[in-house]
Design a protein around this motif. Sequence first.
Motif, mmCIF file in Angstrom:
data_model
loop_
_atom_site.group_PDB
_atom_site.id
_atom_site.type_symbol
_atom_site.label_atom_id
_atom_site.label_comp_id
_atom_site.label_asym_id
_atom_site.label_seq_id
_atom_site.Cartn_x
_atom_site.Cartn_y
_atom_site.Cartn_z
ATOM 1 N N TYR A 234 41.857 -53.215 -83.424
ATOM 2 C CA TYR A 234 40.591 -53.364 -82.730
ATOM 3 C C TYR A 234 40.861 -53.456 -81.227
ATOM 4 O O TYR A 234 41.687 -54.253 -80.784
ATOM 5 N N LEU A 235 40.136 -52.643 -80.444
ATOM 6 C CA LEU A 235 40.301 -52.592 -79.000
ATOM 7 C C LEU A 235 39.000 -53.038 -78.342
ATOM 8 O O LEU A 235 37.937 -52.465 -78.603
ATOM 9 N N LEU A 236 39.075 -54.040 -77.484
ATOM 10 C CA LEU A 236 37.892 -54.517 -76.785
ATOM 11 C C LEU A 236 37.566 -53.550 -75.647
ATOM 12 O O LEU A 236 38.351 -53.382 -74.711
ATOM 13 N N VAL A 237 36.399 -52.902 -75.729
ATOM 14 C CA VAL A 237 35.997 -51.898 -74.749
ATOM 15 C C VAL A 237 34.508 -52.071 -74.454
ATOM 16 O O VAL A 237 33.828 -52.892 -75.056
ATOM 17 N N ASN A 238 33.992 -51.254 -73.546
ATOM 18 C CA ASN A 238 32.581 -51.297 -73.193
ATOM 19 C C ASN A 238 31.783 -50.258 -73.963
ATOM 20 O O ASN A 238 32.341 -49.494 -74.774
ATOM 21 N N ASP A 239 30.487 -50.193 -73.688
ATOM 22 C CA ASP A 239 29.619 -49.271 -74.414
ATOM 23 C C ASP A 239 29.943 -47.816 -74.124
ATOM 24 O O ASP A 239 29.866 -46.965 -75.007
ATOM 25 N N ASP A 240 30.268 -47.505 -72.873
ATOM 26 C CA ASP A 240 30.533 -46.121 -72.507
ATOM 27 C C ASP A 240 31.902 -45.682 -73.019
ATOM 28 O O ASP A 240 32.856 -46.469 -73.055
ATOM 29 N N LYS A 241 31.982 -44.412 -73.384
ATOM 30 C CA LYS A 241 33.256 -43.864 -73.859
ATOM 31 C C LYS A 241 34.295 -43.941 -72.739
ATOM 32 O O LYS A 241 34.004 -43.679 -71.582
ATOM 33 N N GLN A 242 35.513 -44.342 -73.081
ATOM 34 C CA GLN A 242 36.608 -44.367 -72.135
ATOM 35 C C GLN A 242 37.839 -43.760 -72.775
ATOM 36 O O GLN A 242 37.876 -43.522 -73.983
ATOM 37 N N LEU A 243 38.857 -43.487 -71.947
ATOM 38 C CA LEU A 243 40.082 -42.858 -72.419
ATOM 39 C C LEU A 243 41.236 -43.847 -72.340
ATOM 40 O O LEU A 243 41.386 -44.575 -71.358
ATOM 41 N N VAL A 244 42.043 -43.876 -73.387
ATOM 42 C CA VAL A 244 43.243 -44.706 -73.411
ATOM 43 C C VAL A 244 44.429 -43.840 -73.808
ATOM 44 O O VAL A 244 44.264 -42.763 -74.384
ATOM 45 N N ASP A 245 45.611 -44.299 -73.478
ATOM 46 C CA ASP A 245 46.839 -43.652 -73.942
ATOM 47 C C ASP A 245 47.412 -44.479 -75.088
ATOM 48 O O ASP A 245 47.476 -45.709 -75.006
#
Length: 560
Positions: A234-245
């Motif tokens: 589980y990754l804590l992120v915001n509502d908007d799509k984002q990119l991670v490596d």
Amino acid sequence: MNKKLIYCLCASAMLFTACSDEAVNAPVEGESLVTITTQLPADLGTRTFGDGTTATNLTYAVYEAGQTDPRIISTDEVTFSGLTATVNLRLANGKKYDIVFWADAPDAPYTFDADAQTVNINYNGITSNLEKLDAFFANEKNLQVNGTINKTIQLKRPFAQLNIGATDYVAAETAAFKTASSVVKVNHVANAINIRTGEATGNATITFADAPVPADTETFHVTGVDADYLAMNYLLVNDDKQLVDVEFTAKSTKGETITRSYANVPVQRNYRTNIYGNILTEEANFNIEIVAGFDEPANNVPVFETTVSNQEQMEDALATDAENIIINIDGSASFDRSDFYSQLGGASTKTITIDGGAAGAELNIVSGYRNHIVTKNNATIILKNLTISSNYMVGGSTWDDYAIIFDCPTIIENVTFTRQVALGKNQKHELSKVTINQTAATGDMYALWLQAGVDVTLKDCVINSINPNAGSLNRAIKIADEYIDNPQLTKLAVSGTTFKSQKKAAVLVTSTAGANIVWGEGNDISEVQADNVNAVWNDADRTAAWDLVTVTGCTKIQEQ
């Protein structure tokens, strides 16, 4: 889970009181009973691994609208029955309230702080495949109380769920690689959330430590196939799509490892991101997709990885329409850039990675005079562990000649070029441990040509243009606006880099738009034969741009 709790007195003199769903205080004049039923997503009961049902405890806090001090905080955790939990409150009539809810497992590493209106995550010792990390939240804003209220509120995850699965698990086991455990490393992950606003904050690189892979029965279904779980996080992120490596390492029962890297993986709050395919075998075809469970609509992102050993295989791979193209070279390979502006990748491509592996494979770029390397969608080219050559040989005394122009963003690491290189305008280029050996040209050539408007970082590089043949006086770096309409300011940051040249300065600026040059530590210009004191020259014909050339950490002079 640690909670920062405030205990409330249930007294008739108080305007604000609270109690659990099991005991509601008698009515108080001027107050109304507010009954809120919190509900987890209905699809949780239909899933196996990652079903979310470990989040059994509910904590809440009540604020007057526009105020930051909590007026009521749950004194005891409310427990879910099935997928619902009920909270009964007595709130003053004529007022508006903000109410926040947080549901998690009893031993989850989350700290609910009602005063700060946040939940913080402690990632110490965290591993993959921990169901107890699943959690849910909701915030009810501006609830107007003018009488009895019965309301149902749907909770959702503040996380993206990242699943990695193999469709070749059996094939890998047959080939004597039986996966026992996995490690997952992800960047750009938040470590706190404001449960009042829903904003996740922090930008951490998290390593989910080595953990056994889920049981053989755990799979997730995608596009007509079942993928065996290798890792779930589980990754804590915001509502908007984002990119991670994402870096994933599978470990076998014999201690062998397979590591895969995926750049620019899309993640989004309350969505699943599935990375799946032939992850464990040598030649892999992948997909990454964002799916609901969670929210709609689904987004499918193809990812392609392959191993090549010749020009035909290389060019087929470079023509793939996939968001992330990963090409591993076995021995050597080449591709043809003689078509001046032909484009690599596809309309959805974001990165093209070419990796020569531990042995450092050779890549030959078949090119002609000033051939451009262009990507569709302006995708980033990532070059790693390579020796890059070109068949094009510069002749005569044409100092502005070069064979390869990277006219797209680049990340280049541990690469040796045997020919001069140009970096295209208005693009970002990051070079580390790169050697440019521009020593064979018969003209007075520049090893590295920067078109005006680029943003370039050089770290631990070698720019070598010393030609052992008499009569050739090769040069190091030029920042130029030749062939550029409306040139822009060039940015160049250099550290740990060695320059070897026979003519001009380590860096010559001829662009009328100027340059901002940051000269970091560890640079060596002792073998710049024309000037081993001043790192930067402003061109004799560009005296009007002298003030537009700024340097930090070195000196500049005006060429005479």
